[in-house]
Design a protein around this motif. Structure first.
Motif, PDB file in Angstrom:
ATOM      1  N   GLN A  18       0.893  -1.162 -10.877  1.00 45.39           N
ATOM      2  CA  GLN A  18       1.469  -2.483 -11.031  1.00 45.39           C
ATOM      3  C   GLN A  18       0.607  -3.473 -10.271  1.00 45.39           C
ATOM      4  OE1 GLN A  18       4.335  -3.454 -12.710  1.00 45.39           O
ATOM      5  NE2 GLN A  18       3.595  -5.473 -12.177  1.00 45.39           N
TER       6      GLN A  18
ATOM      7  N   PRO B 261       3.926  11.657  -3.207  1.00 42.77           N
ATOM      8  CA  PRO B 261       3.920  12.076  -4.615  1.00 42.77           C
ATOM      9  C   PRO B 261       2.861  13.140  -4.898  1.00 42.77           C
ATOM     10  CG  PRO B 261       4.111   9.720  -4.467  1.00 42.77           C
ATOM     11  CD  PRO B 261       3.922  10.203  -3.083  1.00 42.77           C
TER      12      PRO B 261
ATOM     13  N   TYR C 224      -0.485  -1.949  -6.483  1.00 41.24           N
ATOM     14  CA  TYR C 224       0.777  -1.255  -6.197  1.00 41.24           C
ATOM     15  C   TYR C 224       0.908  -0.024  -7.086  1.00 41.24           C
ATOM     16  CZ  TYR C 224       5.825  -0.780  -5.362  1.00 41.24           C
ATOM     17  OH  TYR C 224       7.065  -0.324  -5.013  1.00 41.24           O
ATOM     18  N   LEU C 225       1.083   1.119  -6.441  1.00 38.14           N
ATOM     19  CA  LEU C 225       1.251   2.358  -7.182  1.00 38.14           C
ATOM     20  C   LEU C 225       2.750   2.578  -7.376  1.00 38.14           C
ATOM     21  CD1 LEU C 225      -0.194   5.199  -8.001  1.00 38.14           C
ATOM     22  CD2 LEU C 225       0.833   5.934  -5.884  1.00 38.14           C
ATOM     23  N   THR C 226       3.207   2.471  -8.609  1.00 39.24           N
ATOM     24  CA  THR C 226       4.635   2.658  -8.831  1.00 39.24           C
ATOM     25  C   THR C 226       4.986   4.132  -8.882  1.00 39.24           C
ATOM     26  OG1 THR C 226       4.644   0.629 -10.098  1.00 39.24           O
ATOM     27  CG2 THR C 226       6.561   2.014 -10.308  1.00 39.24           C
ATOM     28  N   GLU C 227       4.124   4.884  -9.559  1.00 37.07           N
ATOM     29  CA  GLU C 227       4.521   6.267  -9.808  1.00 37.07           C
ATOM     30  C   GLU C 227       3.293   7.147  -9.960  1.00 37.07           C
ATOM     31  OE1 GLU C 227       7.059   8.137 -10.093  1.00 37.07           O
ATOM     32  OE2 GLU C 227       6.634   9.669 -11.591  1.00 37.07           O
ATOM     33  N   LEU C 228       3.367   8.339  -9.392  1.00 39.43           N
ATOM     34  CA  LEU C 228       2.310   9.319  -9.595  1.00 39.43           C
ATOM     35  C   LEU C 228       2.986  10.661  -9.784  1.00 39.43           C
ATOM     36  CD1 LEU C 228      -0.931   9.741  -7.548  1.00 39.43           C
ATOM     37  CD2 LEU C 228       0.414  11.727  -8.117  1.00 39.43           C
ATOM     38  N   HIS C 229       2.651  11.359 -10.838  1.00 43.56           N
ATOM     39  CA  HIS C 229       3.170  12.706 -10.989  1.00 43.56           C
ATOM     40  C   HIS C 229       2.280  13.511 -11.925  1.00 43.56           C
ATOM     41  CE1 HIS C 229       5.203  10.904 -14.561  1.00 43.56           C
ATOM     42  NE2 HIS C 229       4.729  11.998 -15.088  1.00 43.56           N
ATOM     43  N   GLY C 230       2.508  14.791 -11.953  1.00 37.29           N
ATOM     44  CA  GLY C 230       1.739  15.650 -12.827  1.00 37.29           C
ATOM     45  C   GLY C 230       2.633  16.260 -13.891  1.00 37.29           C
TER      46      GLY C 230
ATOM     47  N   TYR D 266       1.374   5.192 -12.788  1.00 34.62           N
ATOM     48  CA  TYR D 266       1.843   3.913 -13.308  1.00 34.62           C
ATOM     49  C   TYR D 266       1.520   2.874 -12.250  1.00 34.62           C
ATOM     50  CZ  TYR D 266       4.839   0.619 -15.799  1.00 34.62           C
ATOM     51  OH  TYR D 266       5.318  -0.443 -16.515  1.00 34.62           O
TER      52      TYR D 266
ATOM     53  N   GLN E 122       8.053   7.274   2.992  1.00 35.53           N
ATOM     54  CA  GLN E 122       6.702   7.667   3.382  1.00 35.53           C
ATOM     55  C   GLN E 122       6.158   6.912   4.571  1.00 35.53           C
ATOM     56  OE1 GLN E 122       3.721   8.357   0.182  1.00 35.53           O
ATOM     57  NE2 GLN E 122       5.190   7.138  -0.920  1.00 35.53           N
TER      58      GLN E 122
ATOM     59  N   GLY F  83       0.580   5.023  -0.691  1.00 35.74           N
ATOM     60  CA  GLY F  83       1.836   5.448  -1.290  1.00 35.74           C
ATOM     61  C   GLY F  83       1.712   6.713  -2.122  1.00 35.74           C
ATOM     62  N   ALA F  84       0.488   7.181  -2.351  1.00 28.32           N
ATOM     63  CA  ALA F  84       0.321   8.410  -3.134  1.00 28.32           C
ATOM     64  C   ALA F  84       0.494   9.650  -2.272  1.00 28.32           C
ATOM     65  CB  ALA F  84      -1.058   8.423  -3.787  1.00 28.32           C
TER      66      ALA F  84
ATOM     67  N   PHE G  14      -0.432  11.497 -13.983  1.00 29.43           N
ATOM     68  CA  PHE G  14       0.004  10.244 -14.583  1.00 29.43           C
ATOM     69  C   PHE G  14       0.233   9.221 -13.474  1.00 29.43           C
ATOM     70  CE2 PHE G  14       3.443   7.415 -15.700  1.00 29.43           C
ATOM     71  CZ  PHE G  14       3.325   7.143 -17.050  1.00 29.43           C
TER      72      PHE G  14
ATOM     73  N   TYR H 237       9.785   7.346  -2.093  1.00 25.33           N
ATOM     74  CA  TYR H 237       8.612   6.534  -1.822  1.00 25.33           C
ATOM     75  C   TYR H 237       8.794   5.700  -0.554  1.00 25.33           C
ATOM     76  CZ  TYR H 237       6.376   7.687  -6.244  1.00 25.33           C
ATOM     77  OH  TYR H 237       5.754   8.351  -7.261  1.00 25.33           O
TER      78      TYR H 237
ATOM     79  N   ALA I 216       0.831  -1.209   0.000  1.00 27.41           N
ATOM     80  CA  ALA I 216       0.000   0.000   0.000  1.00 27.41           C
ATOM     81  C   ALA I 216       0.860   1.251   0.000  1.00 27.41           C
ATOM     82  CB  ALA I 216      -0.920  -0.011   1.203  1.00 27.41           C
ATOM     83  N   TYR I 217       1.980   1.213   0.705  1.00 33.19           N
ATOM     84  CA  TYR I 217       2.829   2.396   0.795  1.00 33.19           C
ATOM     85  C   TYR I 217       3.851   2.478  -0.344  1.00 33.19           C
ATOM     86  CZ  TYR I 217       1.134   4.182   5.234  1.00 33.19           C
ATOM     87  OH  TYR I 217       0.365   4.745   6.203  1.00 33.19           O
ATOM     88  N   SER I 218       3.719   1.651  -1.341  1.00 32.75           N
ATOM     89  CA  SER I 218       4.610   1.680  -2.508  1.00 32.75           C
ATOM     90  C   SER I 218       6.074   1.500  -2.147  1.00 32.75           C
ATOM     91  CB  SER I 218       4.457   2.995  -3.281  1.00 32.75           C
ATOM     92  OG  SER I 218       3.172   3.104  -3.785  1.00 32.75           O
TER      93      SER I 218
END
Ligand code: SF4
Ligand code: SF4
Lengths: 366, 139, 164
Positions: C87, C121, C67-73, C85, A336, C117-118, C83, A333, A212-214
């Motif tokens: 997984q 980011p 799973y959140l790999t990546e978040l950005h604007g 990405y 966090q 995880g966001a 955006f 990441y 959850a926390y990437s």
């Protein structure tokens, strides 16, 4: 009845155990932490903004300065992103050199972590041993690239230099030496009762939390998730090597320690195979247009750095500078989860938990 | 208690090992040829093509050229050439693009100075800088 | 390679069908295979349904992007884009999810309740681009500090901050 009061304790920004400029505001009641607030940004240099005015080749030296303990993986991720967009083929010898350099970097980075983590926990000598052996890797990489940390070694389409004469041989000799040293490290630390009681069960989180926390890298694998980009989404030549992904189930600092130590061993295994397979000669730079202009569009690639998944997003408008470039920086990441981990912990464990995450502040702040 | 004793044994064993500390600065550090340090500049080789200025990621090179004094020859010759070592990151890109190897790297890395102005090196500084030149400059 | 791409195509169509069933036809703006990003399926959704879609792609048994790999604007001058990405570790698949928002009033729903995880980011995107994430528990300027003027990654940014 004892009357206690909440008090605020500032750790950092300049504190040896934060491994850089990182500040942690702790609200404590007695010895117990009620709230932890990380403050970051002291090392923010605006890499992504600077890069918008630079050509792709010029960005590579900037990536050296993000995760300065393993600059080779950073070099790789941007080259890989541009190569993916342009469909450039990389000569075999160059790709092997890249793999060897990246894995050497991974070993060096884990050694720094090992040494400094034990230093954090109050043990002096491992630090000296770790730096002794890391120095040998740094010397090898200096011979290859010309710099000790900020290599600027990879180029879009290949690498800058071919290996000097006898370099591969030196690497091959280094591998068994490092194996012996690693066995010594285990003798010195891994079985030590004081060390184990210091890290066992500390900073524990579950598999679901980690996902959850990437979290990525050893932070994720220590909870029983077998996830390594080298295995699960092979890039470069990693599908040609026989290696394992070390996984532990416990999710505590000891598990992360064990994962990283086992990773050193696996990296040595990869280096050994790469040194055997590398073609003895051949070009080290592929066919690359003089002006590097990726097609209009966007890409996102990720690779496995010592600290976890490092990614690179490029939006190109077809010109020689990126329209937007973004790095997924694993330390950013991974950090966090810290407030959650520290809540309710004893203050004596702060450094043991923070150290086990393995952060590089240059990367956290970008 | 066993693990702890093992560690002690390892530590004691280290006493018999060879010393590996660098005796810097009493003895200079041995550096490989590729090592990147303060640049050396050959004014006579430079063709004032400006490629080094264009590739430098930190914009720390400044140069001016003038017309060739010999009217029969075409092209330009270099007049001033400055590198600001406050911001030069010794990335090797300028030496990589130079078509005539007029600018090359040396192994001299000691850049610490008491005054900032000493970090601005001009054509003469870079030209008179003759020790530890790098032999292999092109890959 | 060809077969892989075919598979990805079917995969994408399958996702799109699931989403259309749950949120209706109008929520999806676009979907395609991004060839430049190693043929990753990409879905662009409308801002209004973005959070709902995020919930579905995480929890639907055929998607499971946990799973959140990546978040950005990104500032595309005509609009802002977020955006993601994603997984799926269990299914070993990845997905790009994007949404667009107005450039002058960039407000997007936060996905922190879906992927913790966001958290940072989103703060980063807020700090550098000024995109507001509604529902974020602690949206703050994570790198530059609260008193910084302007959003540096916007294309029209001019530094007006006094040198300290
Ligand atoms: S080494 Fe790099 S930063 Fe220094 S002058 Fe040359 S191109 Fe510029
Ligand atoms: S690239 Fe070389 S020849 Fe061209 S201006 Fe620079 S130093 Fe002179």
């Amino acid at each position: 009845m004892l009357r206690t009061e909440e008090m605020i304790l500032n750790v950092g920004p300049q504190h040896p155990s934060t491994h850089g400029v990182f500040r942690l505001i702790l609200k404590i009641d007695g010895e117990i932490i009620h709230e932890a607030t990380p403050v970051i940004g002291y090392l923010h240099r605006g890499t992504e903004k600077i890069a918008e005015d630079l050509q792709y080749t010029q960005i590579i030296p900037y990536t050296d300065r993000m995760d300065y303990l393993s600059a080779m993986t950073n070099n790789y991720v941007i080259c890989h992103a541009v190569e993916t967009m342009m469909g450039i083929e990389i000569p075999e010898r160059a790709e092997y050199l890249r793999v060897i350099a990246m894995e050497l970097g991974r070993v060096a980075s884990h050694l720094v972590w090992w040494g400094t983590y034990l230093l954090d926990l109050g043990s002096q000598s491992p630090f000296l041993y770790a730096f002794r052996d890391r120095e040998m890797i740094i010397n090898l990489l200096t011979e290859l690239s010309g710099a000790r940390l900020t290599f600027n070694y990879m180029r879009i389409g290949g690498v800058k230099w071919d290996a000097p004469d006898g370099w591969i041989k030196k690497v091959q000799e280094f591998v068994p030496y490092m194996r012996r040293q690693l066995a010594g490290y285990h003798e010195l630390v891994s079985g030590n009762e004081i060390f184990i009681s210091r890290v066992k069960g500390v900073g524990k989180y579950t598999k679901n939390d980690a996902i959850a926390y990437s979290l990525s890298g050893a932070n994720l694998r220590s909870t029983g998730v077998s996830w390594d980009v080298r295995k699960n989404d092979p890039y470069s030549l990693y599908d040609r090597f026989d290696f394992d992904v070390p996984v532990r189930q416990e999710g505590d600092a000891l598990a992360r320690y064990e994962c990283r130590m086992a990773e050193i061993d696996q990296s040595l295994k990869i280096i050994e195979q790469a040194c055997e397979q590398i073609p003895s000669k051949g070009p080290v730079l592929g066919k690359v247009p003089r002006m590097i202009r990726p097609p209009k569009g966007e890409t996102f690639v990720r690779i496995e750095s010592p600290r976890g998944e490092i990614g690179c997003y490029i939006a190109s408008d077809g010109s020689k500078e990126p329209y937007r470039i973004k790095f997924r920086r694993p330390s950013f990441y991974n950090l966090q989860i810290l407030p959650k981990l520290l809540k309710g912990e004893n203050i004596a464990n702060v450094i043991a938990i923070l150290g086990a995450v393995d952060i590089v502040l240059g990367e956290v702040d970008g | 208690m066993i693990g702890w004793l093992k560690g002690m044994k390892y530590t004691l064993n280290q006493g018999t090992k060879e010393k590996i500390t660098y005796q810097y600065p009493e003895e200079p550090i041995p550096l490989p040829d590729r090592f990147r340090g303060i640049q050396k500049f050959y004014p006579e080789k430079c063709i004032v093509c400006n490629q080094c200025v264009n590739i430098c990621p930190t914009d720390c090179i400044q140069l001016t050229g003038k017309k060739h004094p010999d009217p029969k020859k075409r092209g330009k010759i270099i007049e001033t050439y400055d590198i600001n070592f406050e911001i030069c990151i010794l990335c090797d890109l300028c030496t990589e693009v130079c078509p005539t190897e007029a600018i090359i790297m040396t192994n001299n890395f000691e850049l610490a100075e008491y005054s900032r102005s000493k970090l601005y090196k001009n054509l003469d500084d870079l030209n008179n800088h003759v020790t530890n030149l790098r032999e292999e400059n092109k890959a | 390679m060809e077969k892989g791409i075919d598979e990805r195509n079917q995969e994408l169509i399958h996702y799109v069908n699931i989403l259309k069933n749950q949120i209706g036809e109008n929520g999806l703006e676009d979907y395609y295979i991004n060839e430049l990003a190693k043929h990753t399926p990409t879905i662009v959704v409308k801002q209004e349904v973005y959070q709902k879609v995020a919930k579905i792609v995480k929890s639907h048994p055929d998607m499971q992007f946990e799973y959140l790999t990546e978040l950005h604007g990104t500032d595309f001058q005509t609009h802002m884009e977020v955006f993601l990405y994603l997984q799926s570790i269990s299914r070993k698949r990845s997905l790009i999810l994007k949404t667009k928002t107005d450039r002058d009033q960039p407000i997007v729903a936060s996905v922190t309740s879906i992927w913790e995880g966001a958290m940072w980011p989103e703060c980063e995107a807020y700090d550098l681009l000024g995109i507001r994430f509604e529902g974020h528990p602690n949206l703050h300027r994570i790198f530059l500090g609260e008193d910084w003027k302007g959003y540096p990654l916007r294309k029209d940014y001019k530094d007006e901050n006094p040198l300290k």
